[in-house]
Every structure is written in C-alpha cells, then in structure tokens.
Enzyme design. Sequence first.
Site, mmCIF file in Angstrom:
data_model
loop_
_atom_site.group_PDB
_atom_site.id
_atom_site.type_symbol
_atom_site.label_atom_id
_atom_site.label_comp_id
_atom_site.label_asym_id
_atom_site.label_seq_id
_atom_site.Cartn_x
_atom_site.Cartn_y
_atom_site.Cartn_z
ATOM 1 C CE LYS A 1 -3.875 -2.221 2.187
ATOM 2 N NZ LYS A 1 -5.031 -2.142 3.385
ATOM 3 C CG HIS B 1 -5.591 -6.322 -0.352
ATOM 4 N ND1 HIS B 1 -6.795 -6.388 0.441
ATOM 5 C CD2 HIS B 1 -5.384 -7.157 -1.417
ATOM 6 C CE1 HIS B 1 -7.334 -7.170 -0.196
ATOM 7 N NE2 HIS B 1 -6.755 -7.659 -1.333
ATOM 8 C CD GLU C 1 -8.966 -9.277 -3.617
ATOM 9 O OE1 GLU C 1 -9.866 -9.102 -2.492
ATOM 10 O OE2 GLU C 1 -7.964 -9.729 -3.290
ATOM 11 C CE1 TYR D 1 -9.508 -3.439 0.287
ATOM 12 C CE2 TYR D 1 -8.299 -1.619 -0.288
ATOM 13 C CZ TYR D 1 -8.311 -2.479 0.042
ATOM 14 O OH TYR D 1 -7.266 -3.100 0.662
ATOM 15 C CG ASN E 1 -3.713 -2.127 6.764
ATOM 16 O OD1 ASN E 1 -3.744 -1.739 5.587
ATOM 17 N ND2 ASN E 1 -4.480 -2.791 7.435
HETATM 18 P P1 GTP Z 1 -7.137 -6.233 3.509
HETATM 19 O O1 GTP Z 1 -6.054 -7.083 3.285
HETATM 20 O O2 GTP Z 1 -6.596 -4.927 2.916
HETATM 21 O O3 GTP Z 1 -8.332 -6.633 2.904
HETATM 22 O O4 GTP Z 1 -7.321 -6.051 4.949
HETATM 23 P P2 GTP Z 1 -7.853 -6.902 6.088
HETATM 24 O O5 GTP Z 1 -8.628 -8.043 5.294
HETATM 25 O O6 GTP Z 1 -6.919 -7.370 6.998
HETATM 26 O O7 GTP Z 1 -9.132 -6.014 6.556
HETATM 27 P P3 GTP Z 1 -10.617 -5.727 5.965
HETATM 28 O O8 GTP Z 1 -10.854 -6.433 4.735
HETATM 29 O O9 GTP Z 1 -11.616 -5.859 7.114
HETATM 30 O O10 GTP Z 1 -10.519 -4.053 5.681
HETATM 31 C C1 GTP Z 1 -9.803 -3.551 4.544
HETATM 32 C C2 GTP Z 1 -9.110 -2.680 4.959
HETATM 33 O O11 GTP Z 1 -9.781 -1.386 4.997
HETATM 34 C C3 GTP Z 1 -7.933 -2.775 5.691
HETATM 35 O O12 GTP Z 1 -6.674 -3.188 5.333
HETATM 36 C C4 GTP Z 1 -7.656 -1.167 6.295
HETATM 37 O O13 GTP Z 1 -6.639 -0.726 5.405
HETATM 38 C C5 GTP Z 1 -9.099 -0.624 6.012
HETATM 39 N N1 GTP Z 1 -9.677 -0.440 7.317
HETATM 40 C C6 GTP Z 1 -10.359 -1.574 8.211
HETATM 41 N N2 GTP Z 1 -10.539 -1.061 9.274
HETATM 42 C C7 GTP Z 1 -10.590 0.253 9.279
HETATM 43 C C8 GTP Z 1 -10.812 1.252 10.158
HETATM 44 O O14 GTP Z 1 -11.518 1.047 11.083
HETATM 45 N N3 GTP Z 1 -10.479 2.595 9.761
HETATM 46 C C9 GTP Z 1 -9.873 2.742 8.628
HETATM 47 N N4 GTP Z 1 -9.312 4.145 8.229
HETATM 48 N N5 GTP Z 1 -9.539 1.794 7.634
HETATM 49 C C10 GTP Z 1 -9.866 0.796 8.038
HETATM 50 MG MG MG Z 2 -9.904 -7.839 3.464
#
Ligand code: GTP
Ligand code: MG
Length: 138
Positions: free
Chosen positions: A9, A115, A126, A49, A112
């Site tokens: 990212k 992905h 994807e 997303y 973070n």
């Molecule tokens: P991905 O591999 O990026 O999909 O991460 P994940 O599977 O661990 O998390 P998830 O699919 O639940 O969320 C997708 C992405 O949304 C996360 O990686 C974060 O970058 C973002 N995200 C998730 N929760 C939050 C939040 O509470 N605040 C913000 N700003 N971003 C969030």
């Molecule tokens: Mg995810």
Amino acid sequence: TERTLSIIKPDATKRNLTGKINAKFEEAGLRIVAQKRIHLSKAQAGTFYAVHAERPFYDELCEFMASGPVVVQVLEGESAIAKNREVMGATNPADAAQGTVRAEFAESVGENSVHGSDAPETAAEEISYFFSGLELVG
Ligand code: GTP
Ligand code: MG
C-alpha cells in the site's frame, strides 16, 4: 499450490519498504509470480474495495489507496492465501504478531502497509482485476 493477490500500500511504497516486505514473503516460501507498480485512481480503488462500500471508513480507504503508488503482485505457494495473511499480521498493527509485516511496518489500522486476498474466490477476482494470464509467470 495456490495464488493470492497482494498489494503493498501507499504508506509502504512511500517509505521505500517494497524490498523488505517482499523479503518476508519470499522467506515464508511464497513466490512472486507477477508484480507491477501502479497509481490507482480513487475510482479504481473504490471498485477494488467495493465489498467495503457500506463501511464507515470506505471513503478514507479509497482516498488512501489512491494517495500514492502501490505495488500489486501475485504470490504463489502452498496455501498461499492463508500463508500470506499470516505474514501480513492482523489488520490493526496493535494486534499484529511480532515479526509480521504489519507489526513491523504498519502505521495505523487504515495505513497498514499490505492487502491480501481472504478466500479463493476473492483471490481469483482480485488477480484478474489487475493481471492478464500472460502476466503470471510461475
Ligand atoms: P485487506 O487485506 O486490506 O483487505 O485487510 P484485512 O482483510 O486485514 O481488513 P478488512 O478487509 O477488514 O479491511 C480492509 C482495509 O480497510 C484494511 O486493510 C484497512 O486498510 C482498512 N480498514 C479496516 N478497518 C478500518 C478502520 O477502522 N479505519 C480505517 N481508516 N481503515 C480501516
Ligand atoms: Mg480484507
């Protein structure tokens, strides 16, 4: 073997961490079979997303993913989806296990660093969003 879609990212490309993150993937036995650096538009990030469209952080997430270059890549290996998520660590770096990408590099739950696809169906979708078959070289 299995394939998964990984994204390094903008927070990580900005800090020049692509090589360090790739080293962790390779050390875990994952092979990078496709990779390119691109700059997503906010609309493209939104399409990628789309499953999160109803979440309160969706707009912030799309803004962030379009804020700088990303490295999109396909990782291949035994149980690549689960293995990649193990290397990534928990979504929130505060909860991520020691030695994981997010524990070492992530700046916040939003920014973070990586992905990774979460299931075989989403991995296939994807991968095809970013790559043609010709670009996958195992
Ligand atoms: P991905 O591999 O990026 O999909 O991460 P994940 O599977 O661990 O998390 P998830 O699919 O639940 O969320 C997708 C992405 O949304 C996360 O990686 C974060 O970058 C973002 N995200 C998730 N929760 C939050 C939040 O509470 N605040 C913000 N700003 N971003 C969030
Ligand atoms: Mg995810």
